[in-house]
Write a protein that holds these residues in place. Structure first.
Motif, PDB file in Angstrom:
ATOM      1  N   ARG A   4       0.839  -1.207   0.000  1.00  0.00           N
ATOM      2  CA  ARG A   4       0.000   0.000   0.000  1.00  0.00           C
ATOM      3  C   ARG A   4       0.864   1.243   0.000  1.00  0.00           C
ATOM      4  NH1 ARG A   4      -1.459  -1.044   5.692  1.00  0.00           N
ATOM      5  NH2 ARG A   4      -3.194  -2.228   4.868  1.00  0.00           N
ATOM      6  N   THR A   5       0.387   2.228  -0.729  1.00  0.00           N
ATOM      7  CA  THR A   5       1.091   3.504  -0.796  1.00  0.00           C
ATOM      8  C   THR A   5       0.277   4.622  -0.154  1.00  0.00           C
ATOM      9  OG1 THR A   5       0.170   3.904  -2.998  1.00  0.00           O
ATOM     10  CG2 THR A   5       2.361   2.883  -2.892  1.00  0.00           C
ATOM     11  N   LYS A   6      -0.981   4.327   0.156  1.00  0.00           N
ATOM     12  CA  LYS A   6      -1.827   5.348   0.769  1.00  0.00           C
ATOM     13  C   LYS A   6      -2.014   5.048   2.251  1.00  0.00           C
ATOM     14  CE  LYS A   6      -6.059   2.967  -0.675  1.00  0.00           C
ATOM     15  NZ  LYS A   6      -7.275   3.075  -1.465  1.00  0.00           N
ATOM     16  N   GLN A   7      -2.505   6.022   2.967  1.00  0.00           N
ATOM     17  CA  GLN A   7      -2.795   5.863   4.390  1.00  0.00           C
ATOM     18  C   GLN A   7      -4.092   5.071   4.543  1.00  0.00           C
ATOM     19  OE1 GLN A   7      -0.538   6.796   6.383  1.00  0.00           O
ATOM     20  NE2 GLN A   7      -1.498   6.595   8.353  1.00  0.00           N
ATOM     21  N   PRO A   8      -4.131   4.013   5.362  1.00  0.00           N
ATOM     22  CA  PRO A   8      -5.387   3.275   5.562  1.00  0.00           C
ATOM     23  C   PRO A   8      -6.449   4.158   6.209  1.00  0.00           C
ATOM     24  CG  PRO A   8      -3.598   2.294   6.849  1.00  0.00           C
ATOM     25  CD  PRO A   8      -3.036   3.469   6.120  1.00  0.00           C
ATOM     26  N   TRP A   9      -7.690   3.754   6.043  1.00  0.00           N
ATOM     27  CA  TRP A   9      -8.800   4.571   6.540  1.00  0.00           C
ATOM     28  C   TRP A   9      -8.863   4.606   8.050  1.00  0.00           C
ATOM     29  CZ3 TRP A   9      -9.647  -0.449   7.076  1.00  0.00           C
ATOM     30  CH2 TRP A   9     -10.704  -0.907   7.827  1.00  0.00           C
ATOM     31  N   MET A  10      -8.277   3.615   8.714  1.00  0.00           N
ATOM     32  CA  MET A  10      -8.168   3.640  10.181  1.00  0.00           C
ATOM     33  C   MET A  10      -7.002   2.755  10.582  1.00  0.00           C
ATOM     34  SD  MET A  10     -11.107   1.178  11.988  1.00  0.00           S
ATOM     35  CE  MET A  10     -12.399   2.336  11.805  1.00  0.00           C
ATOM     36  N   ALA A  11      -6.519   2.971  11.777  1.00  0.00           N
ATOM     37  CA  ALA A  11      -5.411   2.160  12.282  1.00  0.00           C
ATOM     38  C   ALA A  11      -5.874   0.718  12.484  1.00  0.00           C
ATOM     39  CB  ALA A  11      -4.903   2.739  13.597  1.00  0.00           C
ATOM     40  N   ALA A  12      -4.983  -0.232  12.204  1.00  0.00           N
ATOM     41  CA  ALA A  12      -5.332  -1.656  12.304  1.00  0.00           C
ATOM     42  C   ALA A  12      -5.839  -2.018  13.693  1.00  0.00           C
ATOM     43  CB  ALA A  12      -4.122  -2.517  11.927  1.00  0.00           C
ATOM     44  N   ASP A  13      -5.215  -1.481  14.736  1.00  0.00           N
ATOM     45  CA  ASP A  13      -5.656  -1.833  16.087  1.00  0.00           C
ATOM     46  C   ASP A  13      -7.038  -1.255  16.400  1.00  0.00           C
ATOM     47  OD1 ASP A  13      -4.476   0.723  16.140  1.00  0.00           O
ATOM     48  OD2 ASP A  13      -3.743   0.489  18.186  1.00  0.00           O
ATOM     49  N   ASP A  14      -7.346  -0.083  15.845  1.00  0.00           N
ATOM     50  CA  ASP A  14      -8.690   0.479  16.033  1.00  0.00           C
ATOM     51  C   ASP A  14      -9.731  -0.382  15.315  1.00  0.00           C
ATOM     52  OD1 ASP A  14      -7.776   2.601  17.576  1.00  0.00           O
ATOM     53  OD2 ASP A  14      -7.644   3.978  15.860  1.00  0.00           O
ATOM     54  N   PHE A  15      -9.408  -0.828  14.102  1.00  0.00           N
ATOM     55  CA  PHE A  15     -10.329  -1.690  13.367  1.00  0.00           C
ATOM     56  C   PHE A  15     -10.553  -2.996  14.131  1.00  0.00           C
ATOM     57  CE2 PHE A  15     -11.045  -5.045  10.103  1.00  0.00           C
ATOM     58  CZ  PHE A  15     -12.330  -4.667   9.756  1.00  0.00           C
ATOM     59  N   GLY A  16      -9.494  -3.601  14.602  1.00  0.00           N
ATOM     60  CA  GLY A  16      -9.612  -4.846  15.361  1.00  0.00           C
ATOM     61  C   GLY A  16     -10.509  -4.705  16.581  1.00  0.00           C
ATOM     62  N   ARG A  17     -10.351  -3.609  17.298  1.00  0.00           N
ATOM     63  CA  ARG A  17     -11.181  -3.384  18.486  1.00  0.00           C
ATOM     64  C   ARG A  17     -12.636  -3.086  18.123  1.00  0.00           C
ATOM     65  NH1 ARG A  17      -6.288  -1.387  20.583  1.00  0.00           N
ATOM     66  NH2 ARG A  17      -6.598   0.695  19.724  1.00  0.00           N
ATOM     67  N   SER A  18     -12.891  -2.648  16.884  1.00  0.00           N
ATOM     68  CA  SER A  18     -14.259  -2.303  16.474  1.00  0.00           C
ATOM     69  C   SER A  18     -15.084  -3.511  16.053  1.00  0.00           C
ATOM     70  CB  SER A  18     -14.220  -1.304  15.313  1.00  0.00           C
ATOM     71  OG  SER A  18     -13.897  -1.952  14.097  1.00  0.00           O
ATOM     72  N   LEU A  19     -14.447  -4.652  15.856  1.00  0.00           N
ATOM     73  CA  LEU A  19     -15.173  -5.826  15.371  1.00  0.00           C
ATOM     74  C   LEU A  19     -16.092  -6.384  16.458  1.00  0.00           C
ATOM     75  CD1 LEU A  19     -12.235  -7.511  13.447  1.00  0.00           C
ATOM     76  CD2 LEU A  19     -14.209  -6.336  12.461  1.00  0.00           C
ATOM     77  N   PRO A  20     -17.320  -6.751  16.081  1.00  0.00           N
ATOM     78  CA  PRO A  20     -18.258  -7.279  17.074  1.00  0.00           C
ATOM     79  C   PRO A  20     -17.899  -8.713  17.468  1.00  0.00           C
ATOM     80  CG  PRO A  20     -19.211  -7.426  14.892  1.00  0.00           C
ATOM     81  CD  PRO A  20     -17.891  -6.708  14.738  1.00  0.00           C
ATOM     82  N   ARG A  21     -18.471  -9.157  18.560  1.00  0.00           N
ATOM     83  CA  ARG A  21     -18.319 -10.557  18.960  1.00  0.00           C
ATOM     84  C   ARG A  21     -18.985 -11.432  17.919  1.00  0.00           C
ATOM     85  NH1 ARG A  21     -19.253 -11.880  25.102  1.00  0.00           N
ATOM     86  NH2 ARG A  21     -19.092 -13.858  24.060  1.00  0.00           N
ATOM     87  N   GLY A  22     -18.520 -12.647  17.773  1.00  0.00           N
ATOM     88  CA  GLY A  22     -19.103 -13.574  16.810  1.00  0.00           C
ATOM     89  C   GLY A  22     -18.026 -14.226  15.978  1.00  0.00           C
ATOM     90  N   ILE A  23     -18.420 -14.791  14.874  1.00  0.00           N
ATOM     91  CA  ILE A  23     -17.495 -15.481  13.988  1.00  0.00           C
ATOM     92  C   ILE A  23     -17.000 -14.505  12.930  1.00  0.00           C
ATOM     93  CG2 ILE A  23     -17.303 -17.312  12.258  1.00  0.00           C
ATOM     94  CD1 ILE A  23     -19.421 -18.849  13.892  1.00  0.00           C
ATOM     95  N   GLY A  24     -15.708 -14.509  12.697  1.00  0.00           N
ATOM     96  CA  GLY A  24     -15.117 -13.649  11.682  1.00  0.00           C
ATOM     97  C   GLY A  24     -14.525 -14.477  10.561  1.00  0.00           C
ATOM     98  N   VAL A  25     -14.554 -13.930   9.373  1.00  0.00           N
ATOM     99  CA  VAL A  25     -13.977 -14.598   8.214  1.00  0.00           C
ATOM    100  C   VAL A  25     -12.903 -13.696   7.629  1.00  0.00           C
ATOM    101  CG1 VAL A  25     -14.444 -15.458   5.876  1.00  0.00           C
ATOM    102  CG2 VAL A  25     -16.106 -15.852   7.710  1.00  0.00           C
ATOM    103  N   ASN A  26     -11.755 -14.293   7.345  1.00  0.00           N
ATOM    104  CA  ASN A  26     -10.649 -13.609   6.700  1.00  0.00           C
ATOM    105  C   ASN A  26     -10.196 -14.494   5.551  1.00  0.00           C
ATOM    106  OD1 ASN A  26      -8.511 -11.794   6.239  1.00  0.00           O
ATOM    107  ND2 ASN A  26      -7.132 -13.060   7.448  1.00  0.00           N
ATOM    108  N   LEU A  27     -10.356 -14.022   4.322  1.00  0.00           N
ATOM    109  CA  LEU A  27      -9.953 -14.798   3.160  1.00  0.00           C
ATOM    110  C   LEU A  27      -8.571 -14.344   2.712  1.00  0.00           C
ATOM    111  CD1 LEU A  27     -13.273 -14.784   1.090  1.00  0.00           C
ATOM    112  CD2 LEU A  27     -12.481 -16.469   2.756  1.00  0.00           C
TER     113      LEU A  27
END
Length: 147
Positions: free
Chosen positions: A5-28
């Motif tokens: 990536r050459t651009k700034q992400p829309w949010m910090a990775a740790d902020d995104f991780g903390r924003s995820l709800p409880r439940g099952i997550g999928v990462n492809l």
């Protein structure tokens, strides 16, 4: 981890991780983000929250899932699982309850994706089809049959 990536992400990775709800997550894990991003948007009707060359966050049917490019996972334990694998997700059906199989089948065919099984009413009360997305992941959109 290698980043392209050459651009700034829309949010910090740790902020995104903390924003995820409880439940099952999928990462492809995908060879490249762009083909799967386009498939999710154009065929499945998903909303792309964010995407760059390394990562994408996708919203579909009220859930959020992620895409990571292989190069961004170089130091991750999953690297050994995907190395040399031609078809990802073997034996996994990504079921999309509440997604219109007829509409998705039409879009998949229009955009030259593989339709493993066309839309059909199943005895267990749903209408479904099987679509192969980039990297061999199989998506099964389905709707309850009115009864």
């Amino acid at each position: 981890m290698a980043k392209k990536r050459t651009k700034q992400p829309w949010m910090a990775a740790d902020d995104f991780g903390r924003s995820l709800p409880r439940g099952i997550g999928v990462n492809l894990l995908v060879r490249e983000i762009a083909p799967m991003e386009a498939f999710c948007r154009d065929v499945l009707g998903a909303q792309i929250i964010y995407a760059d060359e390394d990562f994408a966050a996708i919203q579909l049917l009220g859930s959020v899932f992620m895409l990571h490019a292989d190069h961004s996972y170089l130091n991750n334990p999953m690297t050994g699982v995907i190395t040399g694998v031609e078809t990802r997700g073997a034996g996994l059906e990504i079921r999309l309850y509440g997604a219109d199989p007829d509409r998705i089948e039409v879009m998949a065919r229009k955009l030259d994706h593989i339709v493993l099984a066309g839309s059909v009413d199943k005895p267990h009360g749903i209408r479904e089809c099987h679509i192969v997305g980039p990297d061999g992941y199989v998506f099964v959109p389905s709707l309850a049959i009115a009864g």
